[in-house]
Design an enzyme around this catalytic site. Structure first.
Site, PDB file in Angstrom:
ATOM      1  N   GLU A 135     -13.499   3.698   1.712  1.00  0.00           N
ATOM      2  CA  GLU A 135     -14.103   2.565   2.416  1.00  0.00           C
ATOM      3  C   GLU A 135     -14.738   1.584   1.428  1.00  0.00           C
ATOM      4  O   GLU A 135     -14.652   0.372   1.598  1.00  0.00           O
ATOM      5  CB  GLU A 135     -15.166   3.064   3.407  1.00  0.00           C
ATOM      6  CG  GLU A 135     -14.592   3.788   4.612  1.00  0.00           C
ATOM      7  CD  GLU A 135     -13.556   2.928   5.352  1.00  0.00           C
ATOM      8  OE1 GLU A 135     -13.763   1.701   5.470  1.00  0.00           O
ATOM      9  OE2 GLU A 135     -12.531   3.484   5.790  1.00  0.00           O
ATOM     10  N   SER A 221      -2.898   7.784 -16.309  1.00  0.00           N
ATOM     11  CA  SER A 221      -2.184   7.113 -15.225  1.00  0.00           C
ATOM     12  C   SER A 221      -0.685   7.367 -15.305  1.00  0.00           C
ATOM     13  O   SER A 221       0.022   7.280 -14.300  1.00  0.00           O
ATOM     14  CB  SER A 221      -2.424   5.604 -15.291  1.00  0.00           C
ATOM     15  OG  SER A 221      -3.794   5.325 -15.227  1.00  0.00           O
ATOM     16  N   HIS A 350      -0.837   6.699  -0.664  1.00  0.00           N
ATOM     17  CA  HIS A 350      -0.719   7.119  -2.059  1.00  0.00           C
ATOM     18  C   HIS A 350      -1.980   6.732  -2.825  1.00  0.00           C
ATOM     19  O   HIS A 350      -2.586   7.528  -3.527  1.00  0.00           O
ATOM     20  CB  HIS A 350       0.507   6.470  -2.705  1.00  0.00           C
ATOM     21  CG  HIS A 350       0.497   6.551  -4.197  1.00  0.00           C
ATOM     22  ND1 HIS A 350       0.741   7.715  -4.866  1.00  0.00           N
ATOM     23  CD2 HIS A 350       0.223   5.616  -5.147  1.00  0.00           C
ATOM     24  CE1 HIS A 350       0.637   7.494  -6.169  1.00  0.00           C
ATOM     25  NE2 HIS A 350       0.318   6.237  -6.369  1.00  0.00           N
ATOM     26  N   SER A 351      -2.345   5.458  -2.704  1.00  0.00           N
ATOM     27  CA  SER A 351      -3.581   4.983  -3.313  1.00  0.00           C
ATOM     28  C   SER A 351      -4.027   3.811  -2.455  1.00  0.00           C
ATOM     29  O   SER A 351      -3.391   3.480  -1.455  1.00  0.00           O
ATOM     30  CB  SER A 351      -3.340   4.531  -4.756  1.00  0.00           C
ATOM     31  OG  SER A 351      -2.627   3.303  -4.753  1.00  0.00           O
TER      32      SER A 351
END
Lengths: 458, 572
Positions: A135, A221, A350-351
């Protein structure tokens, strides 16, 4: 981890001595090491399987029915028959708890009440943290976030089955492992906000945690590069004769990289004590597993590389815990890699850069969220054991929410890292070109005081 | 040893012929025979003791009967006699071998006897040891080696004998009486000191304890020998000794591995095969398969595994068979190795070395002939070293292994077999060169030529030609591409006011471009001529010999560019 020490080791070892065949039956060395771990640990640690193969070759040297090949003996056959592309029956999935949280057998590693309750509390905290951080990203307070909704059991249960000396090479959906190891909510928040409290000095994207103290390697990453790193670190542990292994997590998509295959092969050849934990959650961003590979998942690839493998129900905390626990013992005592494929579902996006409703049915997501929630399933088991009540549920949910919100509020107010941190850690000692850059930056700040507020952290 | 091609002959040498004087350096050349040779060279009371060393328990001397033929040969070949006698000889050679290795004691390394004896091929080891101390006949000076462990003194007097031609005495012996006296003094001191207890102890220890205790028995001699060694090094620091780049790299690896158990080697063919270019010769046998790892053929695999091992305690040295293959693994070099320390805020350092031949070899075409200096030179977090000479190779590789940051170490295949003079300091196990410092190979006032790796040799040749025409060129051997020693370059340009950069790689975004920029930024006002960049042609490397030559910088190109910069030749 202190709590792990409370586990009833004698009970689990007796439990497993009855059923070790189911877990390690297809292995090269199928005897019951559980019964006498210490002795075997010493003798097996650096034992190579090469010698076995060579000995076998010698024995078969005179047999005309076999080919004495450098890699081992192969029997001849008159049949012109190709291996099938897919097994007649898919590899089974090890499970302990059914959908209603009832054990379907007692074929699992026993867990103490304290450990079990901490596992559940951490799952709830993890779920809460994910929800609120997500959020916060949606509100623009942080730039990026990755949730692990639906994979709480994999995170917490696998972490609980490890020891603190074991080194974790995560992908980016394993913050729960770090949470279990004692990384504070405030530290998570500091990292996501990139403030000076972040022990990564604000250098990484949100959710790319790392902590030496917790033996949790900084998240990369790049997809799947952590897998060979874990094998290398495991080799290092083996060389040091340490009573520890490494574990690396990766997704189903990561298994398509060259690194996965290289790492699996190297792990087998180098006999490195590493647990390769695949979270097969069905989706690599928008690519479903059916477009990712045509094998029976990931578990079958272990055998192809000479690595022991198991498929477990990733939404069943007890199954994950048991599998990792046993894998750890095998990895360390026999100095070998173990592959675990946990079947689960990425119930979130996913992200934060992704909207998964665009490429998969909402019903599918909802079904997994509602009917397969690993946290709820574990809670039902806890309740069945009499270790958890409705009241404690309200308390932990409320407590977790307060803690996470507080952490965010504090993290937002903490200063950002000082400017000098741009230049540190590129090398162990900054070389002259970096010192020159820093000097000229400082001169620029001095020359333009109107552009840099007085509290600008140098 | 002058060059690798001379091994067979050296190994084939037996006892010194009695009919002629025994030269001191010869004694050393016979490696394990050093000890008996002392007695030949100077007749001291230690004779008995020394002989004893080479005798069996039953008293029969095996030393003199040891077969001296066909030593350096592929495994299993070349050792004709499979008799028991031969086995005995081997055993003894092994013992002596340990002895020679003890002189690895120069690096503080001890090899236990069982380790050596169990190894199959004593002969190769001997050769290897030979090369380790880089004793090549080179010049009229001489050097004295001592062990920290202290059992051997090695004297070397160069250039009065030609080893490559099989040991025939040829040229003049030109050392002075002063040298002679000092040599005698040192030798007599140590041999006499040993006579008292050390040799006896040594033999006893070998017989009784399998050679495991030898270090302690010599402990008392250590300080004496260290003192003498220091004196000797000071007195003869310009040794005039020569060593190939291959031997320099090999000895640097060996010394660092023996000094730090965390150092290990990994790569394709580094173990059993001893390296595609034999840089890792002898290391598998010495350090075992746990520390010299042959890997499956996956660069991404062993590079990633090396990086992971570096994260947690080890110091891997990753060999790429050639740097062209590092492309398979560049993700791990750049995304993982070079950035991890930064991304983890210093929590995870990556002490790793990536090494292998870089740049054009000869006739191996586009995919085996690229220079990666500029590629890796553009990555913060990496250090990029480019050795030229044997001294560079030793000093920089040792520095790279000891460095806490990831280092890309770009060697050159064509330089491996080349011999360079090495100073006595460079042969010391503590020798190390600073990372980020260039070396002025040749001083001059008229034009600065920067070069690295093989091109340094070209630049030096060009400088020689220029000198004949009255132009004195200053040749800078960069040694380090990242960090780049801009201050040395700029200081030189401010002196000469002219600059020619030389490299094998393609010109765009290359090392020369960066050097040009730093000079323009910092020394523009000092320039009297446009900067000249000599680089490889901007094409993939062609295979045909004529085309390949055209695609690479040649000495003449450098000469012409320098003349242009000096306005001695027209700009084209």
């Amino acid at each position: 981890m202190g709590l792990l020490g409370m586990m009833n080791l004698s009970s689990w070892s007796s439990c497993f001595s009855q059923k070790q065949a189911s877990l390690s039956g297809n292995g090269r060395i199928p005897h019951a090491f559980f019964c006498n771990r210490q002795t075997l640990f010493i003798s097996r640690r650096f034992e190579s399987v090469k010698a076995d193969v060579q000995l076998g070759s010698l024995r078969a040297a005179g047999d005309p029915q076999v080919l004495n090949f450098p890699g081992g003996i192969v029997k001849f056959t008159p049949e012109l028959k190709f291996l099938s592309d897919f097994p007649e029956e898919r590899i089974h999935c090890y499970r302990v708890l059914d959908g209603s949280g009832q054990p379907i057998s007692n074929n699992f590693v026993q867990i103490d009440k304290d450990v079990a309750v901490k596992m559940y509390k951490d799952m709830v905290t993890f779920q809460t943290m994910d929800t609120i951080f997500y959020e916060a990203q949606r509100q623009g307070r942080i730039s990026f976030y990755v949730t692990a909704i639906g994979e709480e059991a994999i995170n917490i249960a696998s972490a609980a089955a490890l020891k603190m000396d074991d080194i974790v090479f995560p992908q980016y959906r394993e913050a729960g492992v770090l949470l279990w190891r004692g990384f504070a909510l405030q530290e998570f928040a500091n990292q996501c906000f990139g403030n000076k409290g972040d022990n990564g000095k604000g250098r990484q994207m949100p959710a790319h945690y790392g902590s030496n103290k917790h033996n949790y390697v900084t998240v990369a990453s790049t997809v799947a590069t952590q897998i060979p790193h874990a094998v290398g670190a495991a080799y290092s542990l083996k060389m040091d004769g340490r009573d520890a292994c490494t574990i690396t997590y990766f997704g189903d998509g990561g298994t398509s990289t060259g690194d996965f295959h290289a790492a699996l092969n190297f792990a087998a050849v180098m006999e490195a004590p590493v647990i390769l934990f695949c979270r097969n959650n069905g989706w690599a961003i928008s690519t479903p597993v059916s477009d990712q590979f045509r094998s029976d998942g990931i578990v079958v690839r272990g055998q192809a590389y000479g690595v022991r493998s198991i498929r477990v129900d990733g939404n069943d905390a007890l199954a994950v815990f048991s599998a990792v626990h046993v894998a750890r013992e095998m990895a360390i005592s026999e100095s070998r890699p173990v592959l675990i494929e946990a079947l689960t579902y990425r119930a979130g996006h996913h992200s934060t850069s992704d909207d998964s409703s665009k490429y998969r049915p909402i019903e599918e997501i909802e079904w997994w969220r509602a009917a397969q929630d690993p946290v709820a399933r574990f809670r039902k088991w806890l309740e069945g054991e009499g270790w958890w009540t409705a009241q404690s549920e309200i308390e932990i949910r409320d407590h977790a929410r307060q803690e996470v919100l507080h952490a965010i509020q504090v993290a937002e107010k903490v200063d950002k890292p000082a400017i000098r941190e741009i230049f540190t850690d590129v090398y162990d000692v900054p070389p002259s070109n970096l010192r020159d850059q820093e000097k000229s930056l400082r001169e620029a700040v001095d020359r333009h005081p109107q552009d840099y507020p007085p509290q600008f952290p140098l | 040893m002058g060059c690798s091609g001379s091994r067979l002959d050296e190994d084939g040498m037996g006892m010194p012929p009695k009919s002629r004087p025994v030269f001191l350096h010869e004694l050393k050349m016979r490696r394990h025979m050093t000890r008996p040779s002392h007695k030949d060279a100077i007749s001291t009371p230690s004779k008995k003791e020394l002989l004893l060393y080479d005798k069996d328990d039953d008293g029969s001397s095996t030393y003199k009967n040891a077969p001296q033929t066909a030593r350096f040969s592929p495994k299993g070949g070349g050792e004709g006699e499979g008799t028991n006698k031969h086995e005995d000889d081997r055993k003894h050679k092994d013992v002596r071998n340990v002895d020679v290795r003890g002189k690895g004691g120069r690096n503080g390394h001890k090899v236990n006897k069982s380790e050596i004896s169990s190894a199959g091929d004593a002969e190769e080891d001997e050769d290897y040891d030979e090369r380790m101390i880089g004793r090549a006949p080179g010049s009229p000076s001489f050097r004295v080696y001592f062990n920290d462990g202290g059992e051997d003194i090695h004297n070397d007097i160069g250039k009065h004998d030609d080893f490559k031609s099989g040991g025939a005495v040829s040229s003049e012996v030109s050392f002075t009486d002063y040298y002679r006296i000092l040599v005698e003094f040192i030798r007599v001191s140590v041999v006499a000191a040993r006579q008292g207890f050390a040799v006896k102890e040594d033999v006893r220890n070998y017989k009784a304890k399998g050679g495991m205790q030898r270090q302690s028995c010599f402990g008392k001699l250590e300080s004496l020998e260290r003192g003498i060694r220091a004196t000797a090094l000071r007195a003869f620091s310009s040794s005039g000794k020569e060593m190939t780049v291959r031997d320099a790299l090999n000895s640097a690896l060996d010394e660092e591995m023996s000094a730090d158990p965390k150092v290990f080697l990994m790569g394709e063919e580094v173990g059993e095969y001893q390296g595609a270019y034999k840089i890792t010769r002898g290391l598998l046998k010495k350090y075992g398969p746990e520390r010299v790892r042959d890997t499956p053929i996956t660069e991404a695999g062993f590079t990633g595994i090396g990086v992971g091992a570096a994260y947690y305690g080890l110091k891997p040295v990753i060999e790429f068979m050639t740097f062209n293959f590092s492309m398979q693994a560049i993700d791990h070099i750049i995304n993982s190795a070079s950035k991890s320390n930064y991304m983890s805020a210093g929590q995870i350092s990556v002490p790793i070395v990536f090494r292998g031949p870089n740049g054009a070899a000869a006739g191996v075409g586009a995919q085996h002939s690229q220079c990666f200096a500029a590629w890796y030179g553009s990555c913060p977090g990496l250090k990029v070293l480019v050795p030229y000479s044997s001294e560079d190779a030793r000093g920089l590789l040792k520095a790279a292994i000891r460095d806490p940051d990831p280092v890309v170490f770009l060697e050159n295949e064509l330089l491996y077999g080349e011999s360079f003079p090495v100073s006595a300091e460079a042969l010391d196990s503590s020798f190390c060169l600073p990372i980020g410092k260039a070396k002025i190979e040749r001083e001059g006032n008229d034009v600065t030529i920067t070069a690295f790796s093989k091109m340094v040799g070209y630049a030096l040749k060009a400088a020689e030609i220029l000198a004949k025409e009255g132009i004195t060129a200053e040749v800078i051997n960069l040694r380090s591409i990242r960090p780049l020693d801009t201050s040395t370059i700029n200081a030189s340009v401010r002196k000469t006011n002219r600059l020619v950069t030389v490299e094998e790689g393609v010109p765009q975004h290359a090392v020369g471009a960066e050097i040009c920029t730093t000079v323009v930024e910092e020394s523009f006002d000092y320039l009297d001529a446009p900067v000249e960049r000599i680089a490889g042609a901007d094409v993939p490397m062609p295979y045909a010999a004529n085309l390949e030559r055209m695609a690479l910088p040649q000495v003449d190109d450098i000469v012409r560019a320098a003349k242009r910069a000096c306005y001695r030749e027209k700009f084209e």
